[in-house]
Design a protein around this motif. Sequence first.
Motif, short mmCIF file in Angstrom:
data_model
loop_
_atom_site.label_atom_id
_atom_site.label_comp_id
_atom_site.label_asym_id
_atom_site.label_seq_id
_atom_site.Cartn_x
_atom_site.Cartn_y
_atom_site.Cartn_z
N GLU A 209 0.75 -1.23 -0.01
CA GLU A 209 0.02 0.06 0.06
C GLU A 209 0.78 1.29 0.10
O GLU A 209 0.40 2.31 -0.40
CB GLU A 209 -0.83 0.00 1.10
CG GLU A 209 -2.03 -1.18 1.36
CD GLU A 209 -3.13 -1.19 2.55
OE1 GLU A 209 -2.62 -0.19 3.15
OE2 GLU A 209 -3.76 -1.80 2.44
N ALA A 210 2.04 1.40 0.35
CA ALA A 210 3.09 2.42 0.43
C ALA A 210 3.56 2.59 -0.88
O ALA A 210 3.82 3.71 -1.22
CB ALA A 210 3.98 2.03 1.53
N PHE A 211 3.76 1.75 -1.56
CA PHE A 211 4.39 1.82 -2.86
C PHE A 211 3.49 1.29 -4.09
O PHE A 211 2.95 0.26 -3.87
CB PHE A 211 5.84 1.36 -3.12
CG PHE A 211 6.68 1.94 -1.90
CD1 PHE A 211 7.37 3.06 -2.04
CD2 PHE A 211 7.01 1.25 -0.76
CE1 PHE A 211 8.32 3.46 -1.22
CE2 PHE A 211 7.61 1.52 0.18
CZ PHE A 211 8.43 2.98 0.12
N ALA A 304 6.47 11.96 0.58
CA ALA A 304 6.88 10.69 0.02
C ALA A 304 7.20 9.58 1.19
O ALA A 304 7.78 10.10 2.17
CB ALA A 304 8.05 10.65 -1.03
N THR A 305 6.93 8.51 0.99
CA THR A 305 7.27 7.38 1.91
C THR A 305 8.78 7.19 1.80
O THR A 305 9.49 6.91 0.76
CB THR A 305 6.54 6.17 1.41
OG1 THR A 305 5.21 6.24 1.42
CG2 THR A 305 6.98 4.98 2.58
N THR A 306 9.38 7.12 3.15
CA THR A 306 10.72 7.11 3.34
C THR A 306 10.97 6.40 4.59
O THR A 306 10.16 6.12 5.35
CB THR A 306 11.44 8.38 3.17
OG1 THR A 306 12.84 8.44 3.27
CG2 THR A 306 10.99 9.46 4.09
N ARG A 310 13.54 13.43 6.17
CA ARG A 310 13.36 14.16 4.94
C ARG A 310 14.01 13.11 3.83
O ARG A 310 15.02 12.55 4.02
CB ARG A 310 14.38 15.50 4.86
CG ARG A 310 14.48 16.01 3.51
CD ARG A 310 15.67 16.96 3.35
NE ARG A 310 15.21 18.26 3.66
CZ ARG A 310 16.05 19.25 3.79
NH1 ARG A 310 17.49 19.04 3.44
NH2 ARG A 310 15.55 20.47 4.26
N CYS A 311 13.37 12.74 2.82
CA CYS A 311 13.77 11.59 1.72
C CYS A 311 15.06 12.32 1.15
O CYS A 311 15.39 13.47 0.94
CB CYS A 311 12.64 11.55 0.78
SG CYS A 311 12.36 12.85 -0.49
#
Length: 321
Positions: A209-211, A304-306, A310-311
């Motif tokens: 679900e995250a990507f 963004a998912t990271t 901070r990505c």
Amino acid sequence: MECNRCDAEAVMHAAYSGAHLCADHFRESVEKRVRRRVRRDDLVPREATPENPQTWVIGLSGGKDSVVLTRILHETFAEDPRIELIGLTIHEGIEGYRDASLEACVELAADLGIRHEVVSYEAEFGVRMDDVVEDDPENMAACAYCGVFRRDVLSRYAAEFGADLLLTGHNLDDEAQTALMNFLEGDVAQMAKHFDASLGPLSERRDQEAFVPRAKPLRDVPEKEVALYAHLEELPVHMAECPHSSEAYRGEIQQLLYGLEENHPGTRHSILSGYEELASIVAQRYEDDDGERADLRECVECGATTTRDRCRKCSLLASLG
């Protein structure tokens, strides 16, 4: 030398299997391995129907790997209303390089009749790779910057297009090199991330679900066989190497694997097979009680998912000013 399956002249010899194959049986062999990987990784879910089709975005660079992958997937699913293919090409802003490969992408997409989208670093981030290489505020290889930006663009646009799957043209050599690099660097977290992102059956992956889930249907096919397939099929391929390519460590690993494969045929297959099983076990270490990655969060700047506040993309853009 004759083909093992007919009387025609063989065009290749696979030392790892002992097979000598003519052009027709070689092409059949490559296509069979790609389709087998599609089945093994459960890429076409049972719920996919003509009324509920799947959208697959392919990272189409114009190089041999992505072109061959696109061609084989199109041949496989051309008459299948359950699957829609979209080619996504990224223009990094490299003078005299990407323009030529973009032409190959446009030609292939037109020949196959598939949707083709083009995005650029300049439009997305306000940077061109030629300028990034000149500035180099992080004092690192061009590929390190480019890889971060590319992954971000592919992921975001796959999500924007409503993709069920993001496919890339990584071949057996690419994957064996990555596996060996992660192991030699002792990067256990990267092993887990690699598995969750693009290895093994979709049903065993975490954080879907995250990507947008990724897949690499070419990963059972050696690089030289991909190149031969493209040649035999006379596909529009841009063969030039990126002028900023400078992954010195990967190059050393590549040469090491060449030597091992020559002396011990089948080494690449063994490395990847063992790595997939190991990565699956390692991935469980990073699960929470719900079976999801416990270290994932949203980037404070872009969302963004990271795994950090901070990505990496936002960090690099900040250093580039």
